[in-house]
Write a protein that holds these residues in place. Structure first.
Motif, short mmCIF file in Angstrom:
data_model
loop_
_atom_site.label_atom_id
_atom_site.label_comp_id
_atom_site.label_asym_id
_atom_site.label_seq_id
_atom_site.Cartn_x
_atom_site.Cartn_y
_atom_site.Cartn_z
N CYS A 158 0.80 -1.23 0.00
CA CYS A 158 0.00 0.00 0.00
C CYS A 158 0.83 1.27 0.00
N CYS A 159 2.17 1.17 0.17
CA CYS A 159 3.00 2.37 0.20
C CYS A 159 4.43 2.04 -0.21
N VAL A 160 5.02 2.87 -1.07
CA VAL A 160 6.46 2.79 -1.38
C VAL A 160 7.03 4.20 -1.38
N LYS A 161 8.20 4.37 -0.77
CA LYS A 161 8.88 5.67 -0.70
C LYS A 161 10.39 5.44 -0.76
N THR A 162 11.11 6.29 -1.50
CA THR A 162 12.56 6.25 -1.44
C THR A 162 13.03 7.08 -0.24
N MET A 163 14.22 6.75 0.24
CA MET A 163 14.79 7.43 1.41
C MET A 163 16.14 8.02 1.03
N GLY A 164 16.10 9.27 0.56
CA GLY A 164 17.35 9.97 0.24
C GLY A 164 18.03 9.49 -1.03
N GLY A 165 17.31 8.83 -1.90
CA GLY A 165 17.88 8.34 -3.15
C GLY A 165 17.26 7.01 -3.52
N LYS A 166 17.42 6.63 -4.79
CA LYS A 166 16.71 5.44 -5.30
C LYS A 166 17.29 4.12 -4.80
N ASP A 167 18.44 4.16 -4.11
CA ASP A 167 19.04 2.92 -3.61
C ASP A 167 18.46 2.47 -2.28
N ARG A 168 17.70 3.34 -1.61
CA ARG A 168 17.10 2.97 -0.33
C ARG A 168 15.59 3.15 -0.45
N LEU A 169 14.86 2.09 -0.16
CA LEU A 169 13.42 2.08 -0.37
C LEU A 169 12.71 1.62 0.89
N LEU A 170 11.55 2.24 1.16
CA LEU A 170 10.65 1.79 2.22
C LEU A 170 9.37 1.31 1.57
N SER A 171 8.87 0.16 2.02
CA SER A 171 7.59 -0.34 1.50
C SER A 171 6.73 -0.82 2.66
N GLN A 172 5.43 -0.67 2.50
CA GLN A 172 4.48 -1.10 3.52
C GLN A 172 3.48 -2.05 2.89
N GLY A 173 3.21 -3.18 3.57
CA GLY A 173 2.29 -4.17 3.03
C GLY A 173 1.18 -4.52 4.00
N ARG A 174 0.16 -5.20 3.47
CA ARG A 174 -0.94 -5.66 4.30
C ARG A 174 -0.55 -6.89 5.13
N ASP A 175 0.72 -7.30 5.07
CA ASP A 175 1.24 -8.35 5.94
C ASP A 175 1.67 -7.79 7.29
N GLN A 176 1.29 -6.53 7.54
CA GLN A 176 1.61 -5.82 8.79
C GLN A 176 3.11 -5.56 8.95
N ARG A 177 3.81 -5.44 7.81
CA ARG A 177 5.25 -5.15 7.86
C ARG A 177 5.58 -3.93 7.02
N ILE A 178 6.53 -3.15 7.54
CA ILE A 178 7.16 -2.09 6.77
C ILE A 178 8.60 -2.52 6.55
N CYS A 179 9.02 -2.62 5.30
CA CYS A 179 10.35 -3.13 4.95
C CYS A 179 11.26 -2.00 4.48
N LEU A 180 12.54 -2.10 4.85
CA LEU A 180 13.58 -1.20 4.36
C LEU A 180 14.47 -2.00 3.43
N TRP A 181 14.65 -1.48 2.21
CA TRP A 181 15.35 -2.21 1.16
C TRP A 181 16.68 -1.55 0.82
N ASP A 182 17.67 -2.38 0.48
CA ASP A 182 18.93 -1.93 -0.09
C ASP A 182 18.93 -2.32 -1.56
N LEU A 183 18.89 -1.31 -2.44
CA LEU A 183 18.83 -1.57 -3.88
C LEU A 183 20.12 -1.14 -4.59
#
Length: 345
Positions: A85-110
């Motif tokens: 339900c939500c995706v946002k970059t954090m200070g650049g396209k290599d760091r991503l935040l995502s939120q899902g209906r699995d009750q988790r917010i994930c921080l990604w290294d891209l």
């Protein structure tokens, strides 16, 4: 502007302007295989950086779209096939935040082709409320998210995941669940503030540092589905399942006040976003349509009628050159339409 000639009884002829028909999408992205619930651009980097669009779908996938080739560069699977339900970059396209209906917010290294979840937050919230993110210092963000307790909003610092505060309505307020959130600050270093739209139709302004509600305004008779805020003009806008957009302002005493309302042709707003230059805004409607308004007077400018099912989300690009600016819309019809409209406005 098109024109049509009209002839008066006296034989005089004058030319009356006609509005141009709305354009077609500049291009359409297909291949998500599921309804699209959230979109986020990352286009602000210098050449030869490739402009990207992140999309989150009902099947749990996050697609990273290359806007040069109009194809998926990467597909991320981190939410157990539950809707994103939500995706946002954090200070650049290599760091991503995502939120899902699995009750988790994930921080990604891209970075450098990686596709790994580096950390996650368990929200314990089962609703549809998207989290909100604001950068407060170099490498530091605040994140607001709906908490386990129905009416509460939790504020965390990232990436440390330190709890800053929990925002609890007064006893007997009966706001219901938070439905949409907007964290903001007037300038870097100033006190962060949260605007929250609730199930009872209220918008509440919270002082995050004090953990205190500053003002409450009943904007709708139905749950607030989406809101956005212009901190420069101290003016915001919200939509619900009704046929009304509510525009409200924030005075110097930190009180929310109704500024005006705008009646829509059809009921139901999924998403509202104001373009970063604060000149126009877009709404995603339950009637499948994207509507464009001038932000200054809320003058209707265009109705983009492409999708064949509910429009779930809208997002403006962050291109540094105004001529390159785009608008993207995601829909239940599994398509993402991308538009170049009022780019010079």
């Amino acid at each position: 502007m098109l024109a049509i000639q009209l002839k008066l009884r006296q034989g005089k002829v004058f030319t009356a302007p006609m509005a141009l028909p709305p354009p077609d999408p500049q291009f359409v992205l297909r291949g998500t295989s599921a309804a699209v619930h959230t979109l986020h651009f990352s286009c602000g980097g210098p050449e030869p950086d490739i402009p990207l669009l992140f999309s989150g779908s009902e099947n749990g996938f996050i697609h990273v779209w290359n806007l040069k080739t109009h194809r998926v560069d990467t597909a991320l699977d981190g939410h157990g096939r539950r809707s994103v339900c939500c995706v946002k970059t954090m200070g650049g396209k290599d760091r991503l935040l995502s939120q899902g209906r699995d009750q988790r917010i994930c921080l990604w290294d891209l970075a450098e082709g990686r596709t790994s979840v580096t950390d996650s937050v368990f929200t314990e919230h089962v609703g549809f409320c998207r989290c909100s993110l604001v950068q407060v210092a170099q490498g530091r963000w605040l994140m607001a998210m709906a908490a386990r307790s129905l009416e509460e909003v939790q504020i965390l610092e990232l990436p440390s995941k330190t709890s800053v505060c929990t925002l609890k309505p007064e006893v007997g307020a009966k706001l219901g669940m938070p439905m949409c959130l907007k964290l903001w600050q007037l300038s870097c270093g100033s006190q962060p503030v949260l605007l929250a739209g609730y199930e009872d139709g209220s918008v509440v302004l919270w002082n995050v540092s004090m953990g205190k509600a500053l003002s409450r305004l009943i904007c709708h008779q139905e749950p607030v589905m989406s809101l956005d805020f212009d901190s420069e003009k101290a003016k915001g806008i919200s939509g619900s399942s009704e046929k009304v957009l509510s525009i409200w302002s924030l005075n110097e005493q930190q009180n929310l006040q109704v500024y005006k309302t705008h009646e829509l042709v059809n009921a139901g707003i999924s998403d509202i976003t104001i373009r970063p230059d604060k000149k126009i805004l877009a709404t995603a409607g339950w009637d499948h349509r994207i509507r464009i308004f001038g932000w200054k007077k809320l003058k209707p400018l265009a109705v983009l009628d492409y999708h064949t099912a509910t429009a779930h989300c809208v997002s403006f690009s962050d291109h540094s050159n105004p001529r390159d600016r785009l608008l993207a819309a995601g829909s239940r019809d599994q398509r993402i339409s991308v538009w170049s409209i009022y780019a010079q406005t």
